[in-house]
Scaffold this motif. Structure first.
Motif, mmCIF file in Angstrom:
data_model
loop_
_atom_site.group_PDB
_atom_site.id
_atom_site.type_symbol
_atom_site.label_atom_id
_atom_site.label_comp_id
_atom_site.label_asym_id
_atom_site.label_seq_id
_atom_site.Cartn_x
_atom_site.Cartn_y
_atom_site.Cartn_z
ATOM 1 N N HIS A 190 0.816 -1.209 0.000
ATOM 2 C CA HIS A 190 0.000 0.000 0.000
ATOM 3 C C HIS A 190 0.857 1.269 0.000
ATOM 4 C CE1 HIS A 190 0.819 -0.811 4.251
ATOM 5 N NE2 HIS A 190 0.630 0.483 4.475
ATOM 6 N N TYR A 191 2.130 1.157 0.413
ATOM 7 C CA TYR A 191 3.007 2.321 0.375
ATOM 8 C C TYR A 191 3.348 2.725 -1.061
ATOM 9 C CZ TYR A 191 3.760 1.848 5.413
ATOM 10 O OH TYR A 191 3.592 1.779 6.769
ATOM 11 N N LEU A 192 3.114 1.846 -2.007
ATOM 12 C CA LEU A 192 3.381 2.162 -3.403
ATOM 13 C C LEU A 192 2.291 3.038 -4.020
ATOM 14 C CD1 LEU A 192 4.499 -1.408 -4.591
ATOM 15 C CD2 LEU A 192 5.997 0.548 -4.204
ATOM 16 N N ASP A 193 1.141 3.140 -3.353
ATOM 17 C CA ASP A 193 -0.014 3.826 -3.940
ATOM 18 C C ASP A 193 0.252 5.298 -4.228
ATOM 19 O OD1 ASP A 193 -1.330 1.439 -3.730
ATOM 20 O OD2 ASP A 193 -2.466 1.965 -1.929
ATOM 21 N N VAL A 194 1.103 5.946 -3.427
ATOM 22 C CA VAL A 194 1.337 7.390 -3.600
ATOM 23 C C VAL A 194 2.492 7.681 -4.552
ATOM 24 C CG1 VAL A 194 0.490 7.819 -1.255
ATOM 25 C CG2 VAL A 194 2.956 7.591 -1.649
ATOM 26 N N ILE A 195 3.149 6.650 -5.040
ATOM 27 C CA ILE A 195 4.345 6.836 -5.855
ATOM 28 C C ILE A 195 3.971 6.831 -7.340
ATOM 29 C CG2 ILE A 195 6.647 5.950 -6.395
ATOM 30 C CD1 ILE A 195 6.680 4.624 -3.653
ATOM 31 N N PRO A 196 4.380 7.852 -8.092
ATOM 32 C CA PRO A 196 4.038 7.946 -9.513
ATOM 33 C C PRO A 196 4.576 6.769 -10.330
ATOM 34 C CG PRO A 196 4.856 10.040 -8.697
ATOM 35 C CD PRO A 196 5.115 9.033 -7.622
ATOM 36 N N GLU A 197 3.885 6.452 -11.390
ATOM 37 C CA GLU A 197 4.251 5.329 -12.257
ATOM 38 C C GLU A 197 5.640 5.517 -12.861
ATOM 39 O OE1 GLU A 197 3.528 1.562 -13.773
ATOM 40 O OE2 GLU A 197 2.396 2.744 -12.299
ATOM 41 N N GLU A 198 6.028 6.759 -13.141
ATOM 42 C CA GLU A 198 7.338 7.014 -13.736
ATOM 43 C C GLU A 198 8.464 6.531 -12.829
ATOM 44 O OE1 GLU A 198 9.923 10.591 -15.873
ATOM 45 O OE2 GLU A 198 8.226 11.113 -14.592
ATOM 46 N N ILE A 199 8.287 6.687 -11.525
ATOM 47 C CA ILE A 199 9.290 6.193 -10.571
ATOM 48 C C ILE A 199 9.232 4.670 -10.480
ATOM 49 C CG2 ILE A 199 9.853 6.072 -8.105
ATOM 50 C CD1 ILE A 199 9.307 9.023 -7.894
ATOM 51 N N LEU A 200 8.034 4.129 -10.404
ATOM 52 C CA LEU A 200 7.891 2.681 -10.231
ATOM 53 C C LEU A 200 8.495 1.907 -11.397
ATOM 54 C CD1 LEU A 200 4.231 2.463 -8.847
ATOM 55 C CD2 LEU A 200 6.376 2.370 -7.561
ATOM 56 N N THR A 201 8.359 2.415 -12.606
ATOM 57 C CA THR A 201 8.854 1.685 -13.775
ATOM 58 C C THR A 201 10.340 1.909 -14.035
ATOM 59 O OG1 THR A 201 8.184 3.510 -15.236
ATOM 60 C CG2 THR A 201 6.613 1.708 -14.911
ATOM 61 N N LYS A 202 10.941 2.897 -13.367
ATOM 62 C CA LYS A 202 12.354 3.192 -13.617
ATOM 63 C C LYS A 202 13.197 3.036 -12.359
ATOM 64 C CE LYS A 202 11.143 6.244 -17.425
ATOM 65 N NZ LYS A 202 11.031 7.642 -17.893
#
Length: 395
Positions: A41-53
């Motif tokens: 659930h901590y990933l929910d606030v993180i933008p997709e651009e960060i998650l994919t890179k």
């Protein structure tokens, strides 16, 4: 200690920097292996651009605690930092260190937006080399722009400025961090700097602090072919630690309570018959200091017949073993690596620290109960009416 790497025939840092600058522009799946996060659930606030890179091989974030000051080595796009920021809360702090300007800019890009979502900002992203955490690269880079290097004398002035910054404005101060984390980055450091890297981790941690590192390890030494492939260096393969060596590096730097928290059952990659997999290790700082005699003992609960600690002390199951005050605190701390494994046996008469003599540290020393109780202890006490077995009881 075994060595896993020879000297590559190219510059490791250039290969790594180039690969990860490209990875900050476009997602590159080969830079990471599948990872299960405990607190998704901590990933929910993180933008997709960060998650994919953002790239990694484990989840050291789950070991952060409320109020911790956390240092993330090789923080990349900032995913782990932003997860930890929510765990440590507004009273905690998270510092990400990276050498890659492209990654640093991506991590900083969303600081304000994420702070607004979680209600506070406690993250900072700084430029530095993880094997030289005293050197702040941003001011050194600014100095270099004003003082370009053209001669040997200029090189000497550049090095002197670096030494001055380390002394007067260290990037990360001594004993300032509660938890150091890193996710698949230590293997990217060139072989000649790895010992210094672990020493730096130890330096910045507070006494009682801990390091939780996820990285790639191998079951056999990498071949010459692997070691001299720039793609395999930047791809977290050529710089992988031997499984046992990874733990030994912590021990050599002064850590204690070194423990494997996770070990991938299946290899991430297999090259030339050598298996490369993810491992997460935790280690603690704090066994430094003199040994003082305060008549303390500990009883190892089991299940092993006897065990040995990092300093060669042996603890026999069920027996009172003599320890110094420092070891007593380490073994019985509820927040330490040995929590629940030992029964503390404090003396009946406490010896003040300032009055305690030095402890004669022996590898295997039993403690007489008379020492704990005191030589003049001759108490006789009968239970009387408070006996555990009465006519009405079932015993």
């Amino acid at each position: 200690m075994p060595e896993t790497t020879a000297t590559p025939h190219y510059h490791v840092e250039d290969a790594v920097l180039s690969r990860y600058q490209a990875g900050a522009q476009e997602h590159e799946p080969s830079l990471c292996c599948p990872t299960d996060y405990q607190d998704v659930h901590y990933l929910d606030v993180i933008p997709e651009e960060i998650l994919t890179k953002d790239y990694g091989c484990g989840d050291p974030t789950r070991y952060a605690k409320l109020g911790d000051v956390v240092l993330d080595l090789g923080s990349g796009a900032g995913k782990n930092c932003y997860m930890v920021a929510q765990k440590v809360g507004p009273t905690g702090q998270v510092i990400g260190v990276d050498f890659n300007d492209v990654m640093l800019n991506l991590a900083r890009k969303y600081q304000g937006a994420i702070a607004k979502k979680i209600g506070f900002q406690n993250t900072e992203f700084v430029k530095g080399k993880i094997q030289d955490l005293k050197l702040p690269l941003a001011p050194l880079q600014a100095w270099l722009q004003k003082n370009p290097i053209n001669t040997i004398e200029d090189v000497a002035r550049y090095e002197a400025e670096g030494d001055r910054l380390r002394a007067e404005s260290p990037l990360i101060a001594d004993e300032s961090i509660d938890l150091v984390i890193s996710n698949c980055v230590l293997n990217l450091v060139k072989p000649s700097d790895k010992r210094q890297l672990f020493q730096e981790i130890h330096r910045v941690l507070k006494k009682g602090g801990r390091a939780v590192i996820s990285d790639i390890v191998c079951d056999e030494p990498p071949s010459e072919k692997i070691l001299n492939d720039p793609e395999l260096w930047s791809g977290c393969i050529a710089g992988a630690f031997l499984e046992a060596e990874f733990l030994q590096m912590f021990e050599a730097a002064g850590f204690y309570g070194v423990e494997i928290l996770s070990y991938a059952p299946e290899p991430w990659q297999t090259i030339d018959g050598i298996e490369f997999r993810s491992m997460t290790v935790r280690a603690y700082k704090g066994k430094e200091g003199i040994c003082l005699e305060r008549n303390q003992a500990v009883i190892y609960k089991g299940p092993w017949q006897q065990i040995q600690d990092d300093d060669g002390h042996t603890y026999c199951r069920g027996e009172r073993m003599a320890v110094c005050d420092k070891t007593f605190q380490l073994l019985t701390s509820p927040d330490g690596p040995y929590a629940g494994q030992f029964i503390p046996v404090p003396p009946y008469q406490e010896i003040p620290l300032e009055a305690a003599p030095e402890f004669n540290c022996q590898a295997k020393a039993r403690r007489s109960p008379q020492v704990t109780k005191g030589e003049d202890y001759h108490l006789t006490q009968l239970n009387g009416d408070t006996a555990c077995c009465t006519p009405e009881s079932c015993c």
